[in-house]
Write an enzyme that holds these catalytic residues in place. Structure first.
Site, PDB file in Angstrom:
ATOM      1  NE  ARG A  96      -8.357  -7.417   0.169  1.00 40.48           N
ATOM      2  CZ  ARG A  96      -7.922  -6.572  -0.756  1.00 40.48           C
ATOM      3  NH1 ARG A  96      -6.924  -5.735  -0.476  1.00 40.48           N
ATOM      4  NH2 ARG A  96      -8.474  -6.536  -1.950  1.00 40.48           N
ATOM      5  CE  LYS A 147      -4.558  -1.359   1.508  1.00 43.08           C
ATOM      6  NZ  LYS A 147      -5.654  -1.157   2.474  1.00 43.08           N
TER       7      LYS A 147
END
Length: 286
Positions: A255, A221
């Site tokens: 995740r 991210k």
């Protein structure tokens, strides 16, 4: 106890959720699994590497081409049915904020609805309750789906995360979602600056103390990229470092894009914490 689909996960058992993007424009793989054949190969590889959950997404999280509910359903529902046929025991999750998509996904065999946008469509939890499937309750800072944060501020980011996620979790259970299938997610990057995401990470124990299992979606991210000043394809080490810290602080579900690397990190942390044992133990014994 965390119970999703046919699977039960013990208190100290880390759970890996593998990302499978059915989109042509995903930020990480640039559409590598948009085609069904490639996506099914990705699922098989992830399961072989130890993924417990397959998370299917039909819409890119960030800004991009408009994707309506009908198109999102076209990208996900039939694929969910095929994954269920090929992998009857794997937990299948669908990453969506729309109740219409959740309905189609559950009818096709999904076990979990991953609502990354903080309950923007309150009917999604109603779908989860009706089908008796799990639900991920995420903090997104009130952001509209597929928007980027702009000058976002919090008096106390973790206080806001707890207020929103615990509130969504309690509402879900009140609606009839099985309590053992509800997770909370701090929502790294969603409605947050990099500093907010870093603070949310180091304050994860405040989330785990609520008793709700915590899911973290860290993989490659922007907060990792900004911290290290690295592009998307060079964020694996930063992601794994954040994964190790999150595991030590009590997160339960991860995740991820890279399943095998994550599995090794989680096994190592579990062994150090005393929740796992070495695969072999020869050193000093002979």
């Amino acid at each position: 106890m965390l119970r999703l689909g046919k699977r039960e996960f013990a208190a100290h058992q880390p759970v890996i959720m593998a990302i499978v993007n059915r989109t042509p424009d995903s930020f990480y793989d640039r559409g590598a699994t948009f085609g069904e054949r490639a996506a099914l190969e990705r699922v098989a590889r992830a399961v072989d590497e130890g993924a417990d959950i397959i998370d299917v997404g039909g819409v890119k999280a960030g800004p991009g081409e408009e994707v309506d509910a009908a198109e999102e359903i076209r990208r996900t529902a039939g694929f969910v049915a095929e994954v269920r046929r090929r992998h009857p025991d794997v937990v299948i999750s669908v990453d969506t904020w729309r109740h219409e998509v959740g309905e189609a996904a559950c009818a096709a065999g999904a076990d979990l609805l991953n609502d990354a946008w903080g309950g923007v469509d309150p009917r999604l939890a109603e779908v989860a309750a009706r089908y008796r499937v799990g639900l991920v309750c995420t903090h997104a800072g009130g952001a509209e789906p597929r928007t980027r944060p702009h000058r976002v501020r919090y008096d106390d980011v973790m206080a806001d995360i707890l207020r929103v996620t615990v509130g969504l979790a309690e509402r879900a259970v009140a609606l009839g979602v099985p309590r053992e299938g509800v997770l909370i997610d701090p929502g790294h990057d969603f409605g947050k600056s990099t500093r907010h995401s870093l603070e949310a990470t180091r304050r994860l124990p405040e989330m785990t103390e609520t008793g709700w299992p915590v899911l973290v979606s860290l993989s490659n991210k922007d907060f990792v990229g900004e911290t290290l000043d690295l592009p998307v394809r060079e964020r694996l080490l930063g992601t794994l470092a954040t994964t190790a810290v999150s595991a030590w602080l009590g997160a339960r579900v991860y995740r991820v894009h890279e399943v095998e690397e994550t599995r090794q990190v989680l096994r190592m942390v579990a062994a150090i914490a005393g929740h796992g044992v070495p695969a072999v133990a020869r050193r000093g014994l002979a």
